[in-house]
Design a protein around this motif. Structure first.
Motif, PDB file in Angstrom:
ATOM      1  N   VAL A 199       0.813  -1.208   0.164  1.00 34.92           N
ATOM      2  CA  VAL A 199       0.129   0.071  -0.255  1.00 34.92           C
ATOM      3  C   VAL A 199       0.848   1.446  -0.017  1.00 34.92           C
ATOM      4  O   VAL A 199       1.493   0.736   0.246  1.00 34.92           O
ATOM      5  CB  VAL A 199      -0.399  -0.075   1.193  1.00 34.92           C
ATOM      6  N   VAL A 200      -0.160   2.011  -0.254  1.00 30.55           N
ATOM      7  CA  VAL A 200       0.954   3.685  -0.168  1.00 30.55           C
ATOM      8  C   VAL A 200      -0.029   4.135   0.188  1.00 30.55           C
ATOM      9  O   VAL A 200      -1.385   4.200  -0.127  1.00 30.55           O
ATOM     10  CB  VAL A 200       1.278   4.380  -1.815  1.00 30.55           C
ATOM     11  N   TYR A 201       0.385   5.194   1.156  1.00 32.42           N
ATOM     12  CA  TYR A 201      -0.353   6.805   1.652  1.00 32.42           C
ATOM     13  C   TYR A 201      -0.326   7.762   1.102  1.00 32.42           C
ATOM     14  O   TYR A 201       0.589   8.282   0.953  1.00 32.42           O
ATOM     15  CB  TYR A 201      -0.418   6.570   3.176  1.00 32.42           C
ATOM     16  N   ASN A 202      -1.174   8.535   0.779  1.00 30.62           N
ATOM     17  CA  ASN A 202      -1.985   9.718   0.583  1.00 30.62           C
ATOM     18  C   ASN A 202      -1.825  10.979   1.541  1.00 30.62           C
ATOM     19  O   ASN A 202      -2.827  11.208   2.110  1.00 30.62           O
ATOM     20  CB  ASN A 202      -2.760  10.242  -0.599  1.00 30.62           C
ATOM     21  N   SER A 203      -0.252  11.513   1.718  1.00 31.10           N
ATOM     22  CA  SER A 203      -0.279  12.462   3.115  1.00 31.10           C
ATOM     23  C   SER A 203      -1.503  13.466   3.522  1.00 31.10           C
ATOM     24  O   SER A 203      -2.000  13.904   4.256  1.00 31.10           O
ATOM     25  CB  SER A 203       1.064  12.530   3.405  1.00 31.10           C
ATOM     26  N   ASP A 204      -1.591  14.405   2.307  1.00 27.27           N
ATOM     27  CA  ASP A 204      -2.345  15.225   2.232  1.00 27.27           C
ATOM     28  C   ASP A 204      -3.734  14.845   2.171  1.00 27.27           C
ATOM     29  O   ASP A 204      -4.175  15.562   3.006  1.00 27.27           O
ATOM     30  CB  ASP A 204      -2.628  16.574   0.827  1.00 27.27           C
ATOM     31  N   THR A 205      -4.378  13.979   1.174  1.00 25.42           N
ATOM     32  CA  THR A 205      -5.692  13.386   1.841  1.00 25.42           C
ATOM     33  C   THR A 205      -5.849  12.350   3.249  1.00 25.42           C
ATOM     34  O   THR A 205      -7.083  11.961   3.235  1.00 25.42           O
ATOM     35  CB  THR A 205      -6.299  12.771  -0.008  1.00 25.42           C
ATOM     36  N   GLY A 206      -5.207  11.411   3.493  1.00 25.05           N
ATOM     37  CA  GLY A 206      -5.595  10.180   3.969  1.00 25.05           C
ATOM     38  C   GLY A 206      -5.554   8.735   3.776  1.00 25.05           C
ATOM     39  O   GLY A 206      -5.723   8.160   3.881  1.00 25.05           O
TER      40      GLY A 206
ATOM     41  N   PHE B  13      -5.380   5.409   1.565  1.00 29.33           N
ATOM     42  CA  PHE B  13      -4.474   4.734   1.340  1.00 29.33           C
ATOM     43  C   PHE B  13      -4.984   4.037   0.211  1.00 29.33           C
ATOM     44  O   PHE B  13      -6.443   4.002   0.597  1.00 29.33           O
ATOM     45  CB  PHE B  13      -4.722   3.132   3.038  1.00 29.33           C
ATOM     46  N   SER B  14      -3.801   3.360  -0.809  1.00 29.08           N
ATOM     47  CA  SER B  14      -4.382   2.921  -1.924  1.00 29.08           C
ATOM     48  C   SER B  14      -3.444   1.703  -2.048  1.00 29.08           C
ATOM     49  O   SER B  14      -2.601   1.581  -1.327  1.00 29.08           O
ATOM     50  CB  SER B  14      -4.051   3.403  -2.971  1.00 29.08           C
ATOM     51  N   ALA B  15      -3.266   0.734  -3.055  1.00 31.23           N
ATOM     52  CA  ALA B  15      -2.729  -0.452  -3.128  1.00 31.23           C
ATOM     53  C   ALA B  15      -2.484  -0.249  -4.321  1.00 31.23           C
ATOM     54  O   ALA B  15      -3.375   0.275  -5.007  1.00 31.23           O
ATOM     55  CB  ALA B  15      -3.974  -1.794  -3.201  1.00 31.23           C
ATOM     56  N   ILE B  16      -1.325  -0.422  -4.562  1.00 32.21           N
ATOM     57  CA  ILE B  16      -0.059   0.098  -5.907  1.00 32.21           C
ATOM     58  C   ILE B  16       0.068  -1.406  -6.349  1.00 32.21           C
ATOM     59  O   ILE B  16       0.517  -2.280  -5.804  1.00 32.21           O
ATOM     60  CB  ILE B  16       0.934   0.625  -5.210  1.00 32.21           C
ATOM     61  N   ASN B  17      -0.152  -0.991  -7.781  1.00 31.42           N
ATOM     62  CA  ASN B  17       0.721  -2.056  -8.695  1.00 31.42           C
ATOM     63  C   ASN B  17       1.582  -1.949  -8.645  1.00 31.42           C
ATOM     64  O   ASN B  17       1.746  -0.929  -9.181  1.00 31.42           O
ATOM     65  CB  ASN B  17      -0.382  -1.968 -10.330  1.00 31.42           C
ATOM     66  N   THR B  18       2.521  -2.873  -8.253  1.00 35.68           N
ATOM     67  CA  THR B  18       3.892  -2.895  -8.394  1.00 35.68           C
ATOM     68  C   THR B  18       4.368  -2.936 -10.186  1.00 35.68           C
ATOM     69  O   THR B  18       5.848  -2.191 -10.267  1.00 35.68           O
ATOM     70  CB  THR B  18       5.129  -3.383  -7.612  1.00 35.68           C
ATOM     71  N   ASN B  19       4.139  -3.254 -10.994  1.00 40.62           N
ATOM     72  CA  ASN B  19       4.005  -3.011 -12.288  1.00 40.62           C
ATOM     73  C   ASN B  19       4.280  -2.028 -13.185  1.00 40.62           C
ATOM     74  O   ASN B  19       5.335  -1.671 -13.542  1.00 40.62           O
ATOM     75  CB  ASN B  19       3.242  -4.143 -13.279  1.00 40.62           C
ATOM     76  N   ASN B  20       2.924  -1.200 -12.758  1.00 40.76           N
ATOM     77  CA  ASN B  20       2.543  -0.214 -13.163  1.00 40.76           C
ATOM     78  C   ASN B  20       2.879   1.671 -12.770  1.00 40.76           C
ATOM     79  O   ASN B  20       2.606   2.457 -13.289  1.00 40.76           O
ATOM     80  CB  ASN B  20       1.044  -0.181 -14.549  1.00 40.76           C
TER      81      ASN B  20
ATOM     82  N   LEU C  51       5.260   3.752   2.203  1.00 40.66           N
ATOM     83  CA  LEU C  51       5.104   2.236   1.132  1.00 40.66           C
ATOM     84  C   LEU C  51       4.846   1.120   2.187  1.00 40.66           C
ATOM     85  O   LEU C  51       5.934   1.377   2.944  1.00 40.66           O
ATOM     86  CB  LEU C  51       6.027   1.766   0.280  1.00 40.66           C
ATOM     87  N   SER C  52       4.165  -0.072   2.381  1.00 37.84           N
ATOM     88  CA  SER C  52       4.330  -1.050   3.039  1.00 37.84           C
ATOM     89  C   SER C  52       3.249  -2.025   2.840  1.00 37.84           C
ATOM     90  O   SER C  52       2.631  -2.344   2.039  1.00 37.84           O
ATOM     91  CB  SER C  52       3.373  -0.248   4.378  1.00 37.84           C
ATOM     92  N   LEU C  53       3.860  -2.565   3.500  1.00 38.09           N
ATOM     93  CA  LEU C  53       3.424  -4.710   3.242  1.00 38.09           C
ATOM     94  C   LEU C  53       1.805  -5.246   5.003  1.00 38.09           C
ATOM     95  O   LEU C  53       2.964  -4.767   5.305  1.00 38.09           O
ATOM     96  CB  LEU C  53       4.139  -6.213   2.828  1.00 38.09           C
ATOM     97  N   ILE C  54       0.738  -4.918   4.377  1.00 38.64           N
ATOM     98  CA  ILE C  54      -0.344  -5.403   5.188  1.00 38.64           C
ATOM     99  C   ILE C  54      -1.343  -6.050   4.677  1.00 38.64           C
ATOM    100  O   ILE C  54      -0.354  -6.977   3.455  1.00 38.64           O
ATOM    101  CB  ILE C  54      -0.593  -3.413   5.508  1.00 38.64           C
ATOM    102  N   PRO C  55      -1.449  -6.879   5.827  1.00 41.90           N
ATOM    103  CA  PRO C  55      -2.428  -7.944   5.927  1.00 41.90           C
ATOM    104  C   PRO C  55      -3.156  -7.664   4.487  1.00 41.90           C
ATOM    105  O   PRO C  55      -3.521  -6.639   4.609  1.00 41.90           O
ATOM    106  CB  PRO C  55      -2.982  -7.688   7.126  1.00 41.90           C
ATOM    107  N   GLU C  56      -4.230  -8.604   3.914  1.00 44.20           N
ATOM    108  CA  GLU C  56      -4.613  -8.586   2.650  1.00 44.20           C
ATOM    109  C   GLU C  56      -6.015  -8.145   3.139  1.00 44.20           C
ATOM    110  O   GLU C  56      -7.374  -7.586   2.865  1.00 44.20           O
ATOM    111  CB  GLU C  56      -4.994  -9.958   2.154  1.00 44.20           C
ATOM    112  N   ASN C  57      -6.755  -7.467   5.159  1.00 50.86           N
ATOM    113  CA  ASN C  57      -7.455  -8.228   5.101  1.00 50.86           C
ATOM    114  C   ASN C  57      -8.297  -6.663   5.806  1.00 50.86           C
ATOM    115  O   ASN C  57      -9.059  -6.528   6.554  1.00 50.86           O
ATOM    116  CB  ASN C  57      -8.149  -8.881   5.696  1.00 50.86           C
TER     117      ASN C  57
END
Length: 286
Positions: free
Chosen positions: A36-43, A45-52, A277-283
């Motif tokens: 996941v990645v975090y937008n510090s201005d809006t709060g 969290f999004s999953a990020i596709n590491t390919n694109n 950027l962080s790895l978190i549990p999927e649920n």
């Protein structure tokens, strides 16, 4: 006879499968497999596709009923199932939070009321404690330290356990304009960012080497500028985001002490701060 054996074997397989499923219902297996990645201005969290580098919105953490903006990094502690989060100096005074994954509600763990630090830009869990990069504030003067940035270890109640500078060739070094932190693939050393470099250190702040990153595939007139955050995928690939929201792949094996930062994309909106950027549990965000 062979038919009977096959039937019995099939029944045994089905029974075992059902039993395992029942066990899973009681003790769900959680795998840290979403980056996941975090937008510090809006709060957000999004999953990020590491390919694109494409983003898929997941949700937000709240504090006192409001979306918690201004975080700098998060880390999941699988030993107690909690999330720990640090904040920027211009938001929440650099406070540290705990977050309940079940509700995504945050609680202040250390409010930094004495202005010990400006911020803890990077977080990891180490030996049952919180290990962080730190940019000291008044704590520096109170303790007669001769450095502003380094490492700090905190107990899980938010109190300071130990702190140390990063030392290379007998000299304290600065890690300003970076301060992301990650383990090496074998978890024996730390990777810490400064500008377009990766500092390789042990857990006592002794720096073994500093790897300069050459930029690869960047758009014209753009360049690598102060890597804010690092994370290693479940496949062992290191990714990072710099101050201009360039998301890319980091390779430390190419002609060390020279590595590469291969550009993947620029995260949108470009004027927001994309960090943590962080790895978190999927649920967690389900």
């Amino acid at each position: 006879m062979k038919t009977l054996v096959k039937i019995l074997a099939m029944l045994l397989f089905i029974s075992t499968f059902v039993a395992c499923n029942n066990d899973d219902d009681d003790n769900p297996i959680v795998i840290n497999d979403i980056m996941v990645v975090y937008n510090s201005d809006t709060g957000m969290f999004s999953a990020i596709n590491t390919n694109n580098g494409s983003l898929s919105s997941l949700g937000t953490i709240t504090y006192n009923g409001e979306i918690l903006t201004g975080l700098r990094d998060i880390v999941y502690n699988d030993s107690n199932g909690m999330i720990y989060a640090s904040s920027r100096s211009d938001y929440n005074n650099g406070a540290i939070f705990t977050v309940d994954p079940a509700t995504l509600e945050a609680t202040i763990l250390n409010a930094n009321l004495d202005d010990d630090w400006y911020a803890l830009p990077g977080l990891e869990i180490y030996n049952g404690k919180i290990l962080a990069t730190v940019y000291w504030d008044d704590f520096n003067d109170d303790n007669n330290l001769d450095y502003y940035e380094g490492l700090v270890t905190l107990n899980l109640d938010g109190t300071i356990f130990s702190f140390m500078p990063l030392v290379h060739d007998g000299e304290n070094i600065s890690i300003n304009e970076g301060m992301g932190i990650e383990y090496t693939n074998n978890n024996s050393e730390l990777l810490i960012t400064r500008w377009d470099e990766i500092v390789v250190s042990d857990f006592n702040g002794n720096v073994m080497e500093i790897v300069e990153l050459n930029q690869v595939n960047f758009p014209n007139d753009e360049y690598l500028d102060g890597i804010r955050t690092l994370e290693t995928s479940k496949d062992g690939v290191i990714y990072g985001i710099d101050r201009d929201n360039h998301f890319g792949r980091i390779d430390l094996t190419v002609g060390s002490p020279i590595g590469t930062f291969t550009y993947i994309t620029t995260l949108e909106p470009e004027n927001d701060k994309h960090v943590a950027l962080s790895l978190i549990p999927e649920n967690i965000f389900q």
